[in-house]
Design a protein around this motif. Sequence first.
Motif, mmCIF file in Angstrom:
data_model
loop_
_atom_site.group_PDB
_atom_site.id
_atom_site.type_symbol
_atom_site.label_atom_id
_atom_site.label_comp_id
_atom_site.label_asym_id
_atom_site.label_seq_id
_atom_site.Cartn_x
_atom_site.Cartn_y
_atom_site.Cartn_z
ATOM 1 N N GLN A 109 0.879 -1.160 0.000
ATOM 2 C CA GLN A 109 0.000 0.000 0.000
ATOM 3 C C GLN A 109 0.925 1.221 0.000
ATOM 4 O O GLN A 109 2.012 1.189 0.580
ATOM 5 C CB GLN A 109 -0.882 0.006 1.242
ATOM 6 C CG GLN A 109 -1.900 -1.106 1.259
ATOM 7 C CD GLN A 109 -2.771 -1.071 2.506
ATOM 8 O OE1 GLN A 109 -2.839 -0.062 3.203
ATOM 9 N NE2 GLN A 109 -3.425 -2.179 2.791
ATOM 10 N N GLN A 127 2.001 2.426 -10.117
ATOM 11 C CA GLN A 127 0.947 2.175 -9.135
ATOM 12 C C GLN A 127 -0.185 1.379 -9.782
ATOM 13 O O GLN A 127 -0.416 1.481 -10.977
ATOM 14 C CB GLN A 127 0.360 3.490 -8.621
ATOM 15 C CG GLN A 127 1.289 4.292 -7.768
ATOM 16 C CD GLN A 127 0.616 5.561 -7.265
ATOM 17 O OE1 GLN A 127 -0.595 5.631 -7.149
ATOM 18 N NE2 GLN A 127 1.410 6.555 -6.955
ATOM 19 N N PHE A 128 -0.864 0.588 -8.952
ATOM 20 C CA PHE A 128 -2.013 -0.167 -9.423
ATOM 21 C C PHE A 128 -3.015 -0.298 -8.282
ATOM 22 O O PHE A 128 -2.681 -0.035 -7.118
ATOM 23 C CB PHE A 128 -1.600 -1.549 -9.955
ATOM 24 C CG PHE A 128 -0.897 -2.405 -8.943
ATOM 25 C CD1 PHE A 128 -1.600 -3.312 -8.155
ATOM 26 C CD2 PHE A 128 0.477 -2.299 -8.763
ATOM 27 C CE1 PHE A 128 -0.950 -4.095 -7.218
ATOM 28 C CE2 PHE A 128 1.137 -3.077 -7.821
ATOM 29 C CZ PHE A 128 0.418 -3.982 -7.053
ATOM 30 N N THR A 129 -4.221 -0.709 -8.614
ATOM 31 C CA THR A 129 -5.269 -0.867 -7.613
ATOM 32 C C THR A 129 -5.414 -2.344 -7.266
ATOM 33 O O THR A 129 -5.494 -3.195 -8.158
ATOM 34 C CB THR A 129 -6.610 -0.324 -8.145
ATOM 35 O OG1 THR A 129 -6.430 1.046 -8.484
ATOM 36 C CG2 THR A 129 -7.714 -0.443 -7.095
ATOM 37 N N GLU A 130 -5.419 -2.621 -5.973
ATOM 38 C CA GLU A 130 -5.634 -3.970 -5.456
ATOM 39 C C GLU A 130 -6.512 -3.818 -4.225
ATOM 40 O O GLU A 130 -6.205 -2.995 -3.359
ATOM 41 C CB GLU A 130 -4.273 -4.604 -5.110
ATOM 42 C CG GLU A 130 -4.314 -6.068 -4.763
ATOM 43 C CD GLU A 130 -2.914 -6.640 -4.617
ATOM 44 O OE1 GLU A 130 -2.404 -7.240 -5.581
ATOM 45 O OE2 GLU A 130 -2.317 -6.477 -3.533
ATOM 46 N N ASP A 132 -9.249 -2.339 -3.960
ATOM 47 C CA ASP A 132 -9.732 -0.954 -3.962
ATOM 48 C C ASP A 132 -8.780 0.038 -3.304
ATOM 49 O O ASP A 132 -9.195 1.102 -2.857
ATOM 50 C CB ASP A 132 -11.122 -0.851 -3.304
ATOM 51 C CG ASP A 132 -12.196 -1.543 -4.118
ATOM 52 O OD1 ASP A 132 -12.086 -1.538 -5.365
ATOM 53 O OD2 ASP A 132 -13.134 -2.086 -3.512
ATOM 54 N N MET A 133 -7.484 -0.305 -3.221
ATOM 55 C CA MET A 133 -6.466 0.595 -2.653
ATOM 56 C C MET A 133 -5.276 0.671 -3.604
ATOM 57 O O MET A 133 -4.963 -0.301 -4.289
ATOM 58 C CB MET A 133 -6.008 0.085 -1.278
ATOM 59 C CG MET A 133 -7.056 0.184 -0.204
ATOM 60 S SD MET A 133 -6.468 -0.527 1.344
ATOM 61 C CE MET A 133 -7.220 -2.145 1.236
ATOM 62 N N GLN A 134 -4.605 1.832 -3.603
ATOM 63 C CA GLN A 134 -3.429 2.012 -4.447
ATOM 64 C C GLN A 134 -2.232 1.271 -3.848
ATOM 65 O O GLN A 134 -1.950 1.366 -2.650
ATOM 66 C CB GLN A 134 -3.108 3.489 -4.614
ATOM 67 C CG GLN A 134 -4.091 4.218 -5.510
ATOM 68 C CD GLN A 134 -4.086 3.633 -6.920
ATOM 69 O OE1 GLN A 134 -3.070 3.650 -7.613
ATOM 70 N NE2 GLN A 134 -5.219 3.107 -7.344
ATOM 71 N N HIS A 135 -1.522 0.542 -4.717
ATOM 72 C CA HIS A 135 -0.345 -0.239 -4.322
ATOM 73 C C HIS A 135 0.788 0.015 -5.316
ATOM 74 O O HIS A 135 0.564 0.497 -6.427
ATOM 75 C CB HIS A 135 -0.676 -1.745 -4.368
ATOM 76 C CG HIS A 135 -1.530 -2.230 -3.254
ATOM 77 N ND1 HIS A 135 -2.865 -1.947 -3.156
ATOM 78 C CD2 HIS A 135 -1.225 -2.998 -2.184
ATOM 79 C CE1 HIS A 135 -3.359 -2.537 -2.067
ATOM 80 N NE2 HIS A 135 -2.381 -3.176 -1.468
#
Length: 142
Positions: A109, A127-130, A132-135
């Motif tokens: 995160q 960055q990517f979404t995993e 529903d949070m940015q990682h």
Amino acid sequence: MTQQSITVKEISAAAELEQAFAVRYEVFVQGQGAPAALEVEGNESAVHFLALLEGRPAGAGRYRQTDKGFKLERIAVLEACRGRGVGDALVKAMLAGLRGKGTIYLHSQLAAAGLYARNGFVQEGQQFTEADMQHIKMVYAG
């Protein structure tokens, strides 16, 4: 300021595993709104760790072997225990048995990226979404 006692152990007893799951549930499901089913996904194939602060559960984490290497996951520190070195101790203990065994990586995160950078991880990619949070993906560089 007194030094607080932090112990991290690879879990071998069912009671310790339940304590680790309780920490993760509080941090991820209750604290961040992650789906409970997603939080427990992959538990059966993972090696689990429990961090104790002054003898009480304070943090938890796990790693699994994947087709890309060893992935550190579900690293969680209870809110009341943050800023006391629990996360650093947990990451160091998890890495101790993996060094030299191949690629070690994680999906951090954004707010936790500094913890991993301090412990030898570097960002790889965007960055990517995993959940529903940015990682960001981070790889251990030693």
